[in-house]
Structure formats: structure tokens, C-alpha cells
Design a protein around this motif. Structure first.
Motif, PDB file in Angstrom:
ATOM      1  N   UNK A   9     -70.009  -0.444  71.986  1.00  0.00           N
ATOM      2  CA  UNK A   9     -69.441   0.267  70.510  1.00  0.00           C
ATOM      3  C   UNK A   9     -67.952   0.389  70.059  1.00  0.00           C
ATOM      4  N   UNK A  10     -67.285  -0.313  70.484  1.00  0.00           N
ATOM      5  CA  UNK A  10     -66.177   0.648  70.336  1.00  0.00           C
ATOM      6  C   UNK A  10     -65.831  -0.659  69.013  1.00  0.00           C
ATOM      7  N   UNK A  11     -66.544  -1.977  68.737  1.00  0.00           N
ATOM      8  CA  UNK A  11     -66.174  -2.877  67.206  1.00  0.00           C
ATOM      9  C   UNK A  11     -67.505  -3.121  66.766  1.00  0.00           C
ATOM     10  N   UNK A  55     -71.465 -11.372  57.612  1.00  0.00           N
ATOM     11  CA  UNK A  55     -71.759 -11.911  55.520  1.00  0.00           C
ATOM     12  C   UNK A  55     -69.968 -11.650  55.160  1.00  0.00           C
ATOM     13  N   UNK A  56     -69.291 -10.548  55.904  1.00  0.00           N
ATOM     14  CA  UNK A  56     -68.358 -10.021  54.772  1.00  0.00           C
ATOM     15  C   UNK A  56     -66.922 -10.839  55.987  1.00  0.00           C
ATOM     16  N   UNK A  57     -67.332 -11.180  57.023  1.00  0.00           N
ATOM     17  CA  UNK A  57     -65.938 -11.234  57.788  1.00  0.00           C
ATOM     18  C   UNK A  57     -64.969 -10.131  58.251  1.00  0.00           C
ATOM     19  N   UNK A  58     -65.666  -9.385  58.417  1.00  0.00           N
ATOM     20  CA  UNK A  58     -64.903  -8.038  58.175  1.00  0.00           C
ATOM     21  C   UNK A  58     -65.053  -7.601  59.942  1.00  0.00           C
ATOM     22  N   UNK A  59     -63.883  -7.329  60.253  1.00  0.00           N
ATOM     23  CA  UNK A  59     -63.984  -6.191  62.339  1.00  0.00           C
ATOM     24  C   UNK A  59     -63.281  -4.753  62.067  1.00  0.00           C
ATOM     25  N   UNK A  60     -64.206  -3.830  62.041  1.00  0.00           N
ATOM     26  CA  UNK A  60     -64.158  -2.169  62.093  1.00  0.00           C
ATOM     27  C   UNK A  60     -64.080  -2.238  63.759  1.00  0.00           C
ATOM     28  N   UNK A  68     -60.602  -3.216  72.160  1.00  0.00           N
ATOM     29  CA  UNK A  68     -60.298  -1.465  72.763  1.00  0.00           C
ATOM     30  C   UNK A  68     -60.569  -1.417  73.698  1.00  0.00           C
ATOM     31  N   UNK A  69     -61.749  -2.174  74.545  1.00  0.00           N
ATOM     32  CA  UNK A  69     -62.070  -1.839  75.428  1.00  0.00           C
ATOM     33  C   UNK A  69     -61.493  -2.940  76.722  1.00  0.00           C
ATOM     34  N   UNK A  70     -61.243  -2.390  77.960  1.00  0.00           N
ATOM     35  CA  UNK A  70     -60.391  -2.956  79.330  1.00  0.00           C
ATOM     36  C   UNK A  70     -61.774  -3.111  80.056  1.00  0.00           C
ATOM     37  N   UNK A  71     -62.091  -4.222  80.739  1.00  0.00           N
ATOM     38  CA  UNK A  71     -62.849  -4.585  81.269  1.00  0.00           C
ATOM     39  C   UNK A  71     -62.167  -5.821  82.297  1.00  0.00           C
ATOM     40  N   UNK A  72     -62.934  -5.091  83.605  1.00  0.00           N
ATOM     41  CA  UNK A  72     -62.855  -5.771  85.003  1.00  0.00           C
ATOM     42  C   UNK A  72     -64.450  -5.717  85.752  1.00  0.00           C
ATOM     43  N   UNK A  73     -64.208  -6.092  87.114  1.00  0.00           N
ATOM     44  CA  UNK A  73     -65.623  -6.215  87.700  1.00  0.00           C
ATOM     45  C   UNK A  73     -65.639  -5.579  88.966  1.00  0.00           C
ATOM     46  N   UNK A  98     -71.648   3.072  69.009  1.00  0.00           N
ATOM     47  CA  UNK A  98     -71.781   1.923  67.363  1.00  0.00           C
ATOM     48  C   UNK A  98     -72.879   1.398  66.683  1.00  0.00           C
ATOM     49  N   UNK A  99     -74.025   1.601  67.457  1.00  0.00           N
ATOM     50  CA  UNK A  99     -75.022   1.813  66.467  1.00  0.00           C
ATOM     51  C   UNK A  99     -75.167   2.688  65.159  1.00  0.00           C
TER      52      UNK A  99
END
Length: 221
Positions: free
Chosen positions: A67-69, A74-79, A106-111, A150-151
Motif C-alpha cells: 500500500x505504500x507505493x 503504461x506511464x512508467x511512473x512511481x508514486x 517505504x517498507x522495512x521487511x524481515x521474517x 493504496x487501493x
């Protein structure tokens, strides 16, 4: 079409062990050819998604990092939909032996088994952040960021509301996705709590369940 957009999770929903089979790809194409629109809503970081899924143009938008990105193929854009978490979080986790750690935009992830350590660290640092579980994955995101938030951005780009969307997923982090959509669907291999929340549960696992859903949407919904 009652539901003109499908918002689907990737791993464990579209994909089996990271790969989407040909039958599922063909089902997605059928839905698009019938006038439907597709959104991918995933916990994955974009770079790792592109390594395993070269078919992103099938989707009008990709909500990544849980949900952070937001990415528009089609535009190749990242927000970016939030501010990055402070570096002290990663530094503190590493000092406590947490690893491996991955950092997206944005996200920080581990397991697991580091979930409890991550939660305690976020609390002790006083961060405005939420720890989100996804089976064995543990993600840290700014407060208020999830698949539903994000949706909402992706649907606004399409000029559609959440009541017009079908949300489909398999794991704990898909709860907000299913809850916000007009129709929430869990594939057969979904965790029990998601099946309880869902309006509909497919007979098939993963991609077979998505194929089943699309057949139903195109003939009965």
C-alpha cells in the motif's frame, strides 16, 4: 459489468511459488478483453516483482509495498504514498540480530521469528508505524498505510469506487483489501481468518481460484 475491476494479491493468490501460470494469465486477459480492469495489490517491492513477473502491462496499476507505493505501467511512473521510516529503525533491528532485512521505497521487511522483536522495537522507538504480518513475512509501514489505502489511490486514478471492485487474496495482510471492496474473495488456500472475512471463497487454490473467479464474474456476476 457489475464489478469492472479486480484488485488481486500476487503471492499465494495469482502466483504459485512466485510464478503465474499460463492459464491464469489467459484468464486475466479474458477479463480485460471483456472490458474489465486489473489492479495488482502486493506486499512485494517493485524491483523483486519485476524479476518474477514480466507481465505488468496487464495491469493498469500496481500497488506495491503493501500500500505504500503506486506504479502505473503504461506511464512508467512511481508514486510514493507515505514518508520513509527513519533509519534508526533498521539500525536498531540489526543491533538486535534481526535479519535478513530488506528496505523498499517505504517498507522495512524481515521474517519470522523476528516479529515480536520488530513490534517491541517499533514501540520502544515511539514510531508512528504499524507492523503487518503476511504469513512468515513481517513488514513495518507508516501508520495508516495498508492495501486498502493504496487501493483507494489506484481506484481514484481509474475513476472508480471500492464498491465496484473485487478484492482477492490469501493472507493476513489482505484483510483490509477484502474489507474495502464491494466483493471480497479468498482463494481456497487462504488463511482461515481471511476466509471468515470473505464474501466468497473459491474452490481452487491460487491461480486456479482466480480463474474460477473470473469465469464466474464473466458469466454470472
Amino acid at each position: 459489468m457489475k464489478y469492472p475491476v479486480i484488485a488481486t494479491d500476487y503471492d499465494g493468490t495469482l502466483a504459485t511459488q512466485g510464478t503465474v501460470d499460463e492459464a491464469t494469465l489467459e484468464a486475466l486477459k479474458r477479463y480485460r478483453q471483456a472490458g474489465g480492469r486489473l489492479l495488482l495489490v502486493t506486499g512485494r517491492q517493485l524491483e523483486e516483482l519485476f524479476q518474477v513477473f514480466p507481465h505488468e502491462p496487464l495491469f493498469e496499476g500496481i500497488v506495491a509495498e503493501n500500500g505504500a507505493v503506486f506504479y502505473q505501467p503504461a506511464q512508467g511512473t512511481i508514486r510514493l504514498l507515505a514518508e520513509p521510516l527513519p533509519s534508526v529503525l533498521i539500525d536498531t533491528l540489526i543491533a538486535q540480530g534481526v535479519g535478513p532485512i530488506s528496505q523498499g521505497h517505504i517498507v522495512v521487511a524481515t521474517w519470522e521469528p523476528h516479529g515480536e522483536t520488530v513490534e517491541r522495537t517499533v514501540q520502544e522507538l515511539g514510531l508512528a508505524a504499524t507492523v503487518i504480518r503476511n504469513k512468515k513475512a513481517v513488514m513495518v509501514l507508516p501508520q495508516g498505510i495498508n492495501k486498502a489505502s493504496g487501493l483507494a489511490v489506484a481506484l481514484a486514478e481509474l475513476g472508480l469506487g471500492p464498491e465496484q471492485a473485487v478484492g482477492v487474496g490469501d493472507a493476513e495482510n489482505d484483510r483490509s483489501l477484502l474489507a474495502t471492496c464491494g466483493l471480497g474473495v479468498a482463494v481456497a488456500n487462504a488463511v482461515p481468518e481471511l476466509k471468515t472475512l470473505a464474501d466468497r471463497v473459491t474452490m481452487g487454490d491460487r491461480g486456479a481460484g482466480v480463474q474460477e473467479l473470473i469465469d464466474w464474474l464473466l458469466t454470472e456476476a
